[in-house]
Write a protein that holds these residues in place. Structure first.
Motif, PDB file in Angstrom:
ATOM      1  N   ARG A 159      26.827  48.504  34.748  1.00  0.00           N
ATOM      2  CA  ARG A 159      27.244  47.273  34.054  1.00  0.00           C
ATOM      3  C   ARG A 159      26.657  46.030  34.722  1.00  0.00           C
ATOM      4  O   ARG A 159      27.013  44.908  34.391  1.00  0.00           O
ATOM      5  CB  ARG A 159      28.777  47.169  34.048  1.00  0.00           C
ATOM      6  CG  ARG A 159      29.446  48.146  33.113  1.00  0.00           C
ATOM      7  CD  ARG A 159      30.854  48.498  33.559  1.00  0.00           C
ATOM      8  NE  ARG A 159      30.809  49.404  34.701  1.00  0.00           N
ATOM      9  CZ  ARG A 159      31.676  49.411  35.696  1.00  0.00           C
ATOM     10  NH1 ARG A 159      32.661  48.574  35.736  1.00  0.00           N
ATOM     11  NH2 ARG A 159      31.538  50.273  36.702  1.00  0.00           N
ATOM     12  N   GLY A 160      25.819  46.240  35.731  1.00  0.00           N
ATOM     13  CA  GLY A 160      25.255  45.099  36.465  1.00  0.00           C
ATOM     14  C   GLY A 160      26.380  44.270  37.053  1.00  0.00           C
ATOM     15  O   GLY A 160      27.333  44.815  37.615  1.00  0.00           O
ATOM     16  N   ASP A 161      26.278  42.932  36.892  1.00  0.00           N
ATOM     17  CA  ASP A 161      27.336  42.042  37.405  1.00  0.00           C
ATOM     18  C   ASP A 161      28.370  41.718  36.335  1.00  0.00           C
ATOM     19  O   ASP A 161      29.227  40.855  36.535  1.00  0.00           O
ATOM     20  CB  ASP A 161      26.717  40.704  37.873  1.00  0.00           C
ATOM     21  CG  ASP A 161      25.841  40.913  39.090  1.00  0.00           C
ATOM     22  OD1 ASP A 161      26.132  41.847  39.869  1.00  0.00           O
ATOM     23  OD2 ASP A 161      24.855  40.158  39.250  1.00  0.00           O
ATOM     24  N   CYS A 162      28.246  42.353  35.205  1.00  0.00           N
ATOM     25  CA  CYS A 162      29.136  42.018  34.080  1.00  0.00           C
ATOM     26  C   CYS A 162      30.507  42.687  34.259  1.00  0.00           C
ATOM     27  O   CYS A 162      30.602  43.856  34.630  1.00  0.00           O
ATOM     28  CB  CYS A 162      28.484  42.487  32.779  1.00  0.00           C
ATOM     29  SG  CYS A 162      29.400  42.077  31.301  1.00  0.00           S
ATOM     30  N   HIS A 163      31.533  41.913  33.956  1.00  0.00           N
ATOM     31  CA  HIS A 163      32.906  42.420  34.009  1.00  0.00           C
ATOM     32  C   HIS A 163      33.237  42.958  32.616  1.00  0.00           C
ATOM     33  O   HIS A 163      33.237  42.189  31.651  1.00  0.00           O
ATOM     34  CB  HIS A 163      33.826  41.252  34.398  1.00  0.00           C
ATOM     35  CG  HIS A 163      35.238  41.642  34.587  1.00  0.00           C
ATOM     36  ND1 HIS A 163      36.291  40.871  34.126  1.00  0.00           N
ATOM     37  CD2 HIS A 163      35.789  42.714  35.180  1.00  0.00           C
ATOM     38  CE1 HIS A 163      37.422  41.463  34.448  1.00  0.00           C
ATOM     39  NE2 HIS A 163      37.153  42.581  35.085  1.00  0.00           N
ATOM     40  N   VAL A 164      33.471  44.254  32.507  1.00  0.00           N
ATOM     41  CA  VAL A 164      33.742  44.843  31.192  1.00  0.00           C
ATOM     42  C   VAL A 164      35.181  45.336  31.151  1.00  0.00           C
ATOM     43  O   VAL A 164      35.589  46.111  32.023  1.00  0.00           O
ATOM     44  CB  VAL A 164      32.771  46.011  30.887  1.00  0.00           C
ATOM     45  CG1 VAL A 164      32.991  46.525  29.461  1.00  0.00           C
ATOM     46  CG2 VAL A 164      31.316  45.584  31.064  1.00  0.00           C
ATOM     47  N   ALA A 203      39.324  33.054  24.409  1.00  0.00           N
ATOM     48  CA  ALA A 203      38.315  32.024  24.714  1.00  0.00           C
ATOM     49  C   ALA A 203      36.908  32.623  24.811  1.00  0.00           C
ATOM     50  O   ALA A 203      36.134  32.317  25.735  1.00  0.00           O
ATOM     51  CB  ALA A 203      38.672  31.288  26.006  1.00  0.00           C
ATOM     52  N   ALA A 204      36.592  33.489  23.839  1.00  0.00           N
ATOM     53  CA  ALA A 204      35.264  34.121  23.833  1.00  0.00           C
ATOM     54  C   ALA A 204      34.247  33.211  23.152  1.00  0.00           C
ATOM     55  O   ALA A 204      34.575  32.486  22.222  1.00  0.00           O
ATOM     56  CB  ALA A 204      35.335  35.458  23.092  1.00  0.00           C
ATOM     57  N   ASN A 205      32.998  33.263  23.631  1.00  0.00           N
ATOM     58  CA  ASN A 205      31.916  32.454  23.052  1.00  0.00           C
ATOM     59  C   ASN A 205      31.189  33.191  21.940  1.00  0.00           C
ATOM     60  O   ASN A 205      30.530  32.580  21.113  1.00  0.00           O
ATOM     61  CB  ASN A 205      30.841  32.127  24.101  1.00  0.00           C
ATOM     62  CG  ASN A 205      31.414  31.706  25.411  1.00  0.00           C
ATOM     63  OD1 ASN A 205      31.526  32.518  26.332  1.00  0.00           O
ATOM     64  ND2 ASN A 205      31.817  30.454  25.497  1.00  0.00           N
ATOM     65  N   ARG A 254      30.200  33.159  30.370  1.00  0.00           N
ATOM     66  CA  ARG A 254      29.911  33.601  29.000  1.00  0.00           C
ATOM     67  C   ARG A 254      30.692  34.875  28.729  1.00  0.00           C
ATOM     68  O   ARG A 254      30.445  35.913  29.356  1.00  0.00           O
ATOM     69  CB  ARG A 254      28.414  33.884  28.841  1.00  0.00           C
ATOM     70  CG  ARG A 254      27.591  32.616  28.899  1.00  0.00           C
ATOM     71  CD  ARG A 254      26.112  32.955  28.754  1.00  0.00           C
ATOM     72  NE  ARG A 254      25.315  31.767  28.982  1.00  0.00           N
ATOM     73  CZ  ARG A 254      25.017  30.876  28.046  1.00  0.00           C
ATOM     74  NH1 ARG A 254      25.440  31.033  26.820  1.00  0.00           N
ATOM     75  NH2 ARG A 254      24.291  29.829  28.340  1.00  0.00           N
ATOM     76  N   ARG A 255      31.612  34.750  27.772  1.00  0.00           N
ATOM     77  CA  ARG A 255      32.473  35.906  27.469  1.00  0.00           C
ATOM     78  C   ARG A 255      32.256  36.336  26.013  1.00  0.00           C
ATOM     79  O   ARG A 255      32.345  35.517  25.104  1.00  0.00           O
ATOM     80  CB  ARG A 255      33.939  35.534  27.673  1.00  0.00           C
ATOM     81  CG  ARG A 255      34.885  36.658  27.330  1.00  0.00           C
ATOM     82  CD  ARG A 255      36.339  36.230  27.488  1.00  0.00           C
ATOM     83  NE  ARG A 255      36.696  36.041  28.877  1.00  0.00           N
ATOM     84  CZ  ARG A 255      37.476  35.049  29.313  1.00  0.00           C
ATOM     85  NH1 ARG A 255      37.956  34.156  28.473  1.00  0.00           N
ATOM     86  NH2 ARG A 255      37.768  34.943  30.588  1.00  0.00           N
ATOM     87  N   ALA A 256      31.996  37.630  25.855  1.00  0.00           N
ATOM     88  CA  ALA A 256      31.791  38.160  24.504  1.00  0.00           C
ATOM     89  C   ALA A 256      32.865  39.188  24.170  1.00  0.00           C
ATOM     90  O   ALA A 256      33.392  39.858  25.066  1.00  0.00           O
ATOM     91  CB  ALA A 256      30.418  38.807  24.391  1.00  0.00           C
ATOM     92  N   LEU A 298      23.414  39.805  29.052  1.00  0.00           N
ATOM     93  CA  LEU A 298      23.548  38.467  28.452  1.00  0.00           C
ATOM     94  C   LEU A 298      24.860  37.763  28.808  1.00  0.00           C
ATOM     95  O   LEU A 298      24.938  36.540  28.753  1.00  0.00           O
ATOM     96  CB  LEU A 298      23.472  38.549  26.921  1.00  0.00           C
ATOM     97  CG  LEU A 298      22.224  39.143  26.284  1.00  0.00           C
ATOM     98  CD1 LEU A 298      22.362  39.121  24.767  1.00  0.00           C
ATOM     99  CD2 LEU A 298      20.997  38.353  26.697  1.00  0.00           C
ATOM    100  N   PHE A 299      25.901  38.556  29.096  1.00  0.00           N
ATOM    101  CA  PHE A 299      27.234  37.968  29.256  1.00  0.00           C
ATOM    102  C   PHE A 299      27.818  38.277  30.640  1.00  0.00           C
ATOM    103  O   PHE A 299      27.509  39.293  31.243  1.00  0.00           O
ATOM    104  CB  PHE A 299      28.172  38.497  28.155  1.00  0.00           C
ATOM    105  CG  PHE A 299      27.719  38.107  26.774  1.00  0.00           C
ATOM    106  CD1 PHE A 299      27.954  36.829  26.285  1.00  0.00           C
ATOM    107  CD2 PHE A 299      27.019  39.006  25.978  1.00  0.00           C
ATOM    108  CE1 PHE A 299      27.519  36.449  25.020  1.00  0.00           C
ATOM    109  CE2 PHE A 299      26.573  38.640  24.709  1.00  0.00           C
ATOM    110  CZ  PHE A 299      26.825  37.350  24.238  1.00  0.00           C
TER     111      PHE A 299
END
Ligand code: PNS
Length: 162
Positions: free
Chosen positions: A63-68, A85-87, A2-4, A27-28
């Motif tokens: 950032r938890g496990d999220c890649h920013v 290709a963002a959702n 999931r990419r935002a 969420l992402f």
């Protein structure tokens, strides 16, 4: 995956923006903080400076496990989101006054690209009045902005007006 996209001017990034990014991280899997290149707007920081500051301050938050990641973009946001290709698009809503403009943008973006969802997130109440515009205004008139922006932002703003 999931990419935002979290698009904005980020001139400068505030603690409210960082709060939204941290909420988005729950969420992402990936959030692309996308800085708008807008040649028509007179900015305090250049695009390069804004991206550099964002990259630095993002290292300091959980950032938890999220890649920013941080990028700049030009043109239509929906085109950029498609390229990446963002959702979803993430936008922060502080008060009802933000809602009207944000709703217009969300519906226009939906018309342009129906598969892309806009996700509105509320920052912590303590940042509900914080905006880049007001931060710049009070800073330029001599007020402290401690607690409203990360220390690095205030430091870079001081260097800029020297
Ligand atoms: O931080 P801001 O200035 O409120 O962010 C506004 C932003 C960057 C989200 C908006 O201006 C935008 O998406 N601009 C790119 C051009 C575009 O797609 N315009 C149509 C929006 S419906």
């Amino acid at each position: 995956m999931r990419r935002a996209i979290y698009p904005g001017s980020f001139d400068p990034v505030t603690n409210g923006h960082l709060d939204i990014i941290q909420r988005g991280c729950k969420l992402f899997d990936e959030i692309i903080v996308a800085v708008l290149v807008n040649p028509e707007k007179i900015a305090f920081f250049s695009i390069e400076e804004r991206c550099d500051i964002l990259s630095e301050v993002l290292k300091t938050i959980d950032r938890g496990d999220c890649h920013v990641i941080v990028e700049s973009f030009e043109g239509l946001m929906v085109h950029y989101a498609a390229e990446r290709a963002a959702n979803a698009i993430v936008r922060g809503i502080r008060a009802i006054s933000d809602y009207e403009y944000e709703l217009q943008m969300a519906l226009m973006n939906r018309r342009l690209r129906p598969s892309l969802e806009t996700v509105f997130m509320m920052p912590a109440e303590e940042y509900s009045y914080v905006s880049s515009r007001l931060v710049k205004e009070v800073f330029q008139l001599g007020a402290g902005i401690d607690g409203l922006v990360p220390p690095l932002v205030e430091q870079r703003m001081r260097e800029k007006i020297k």
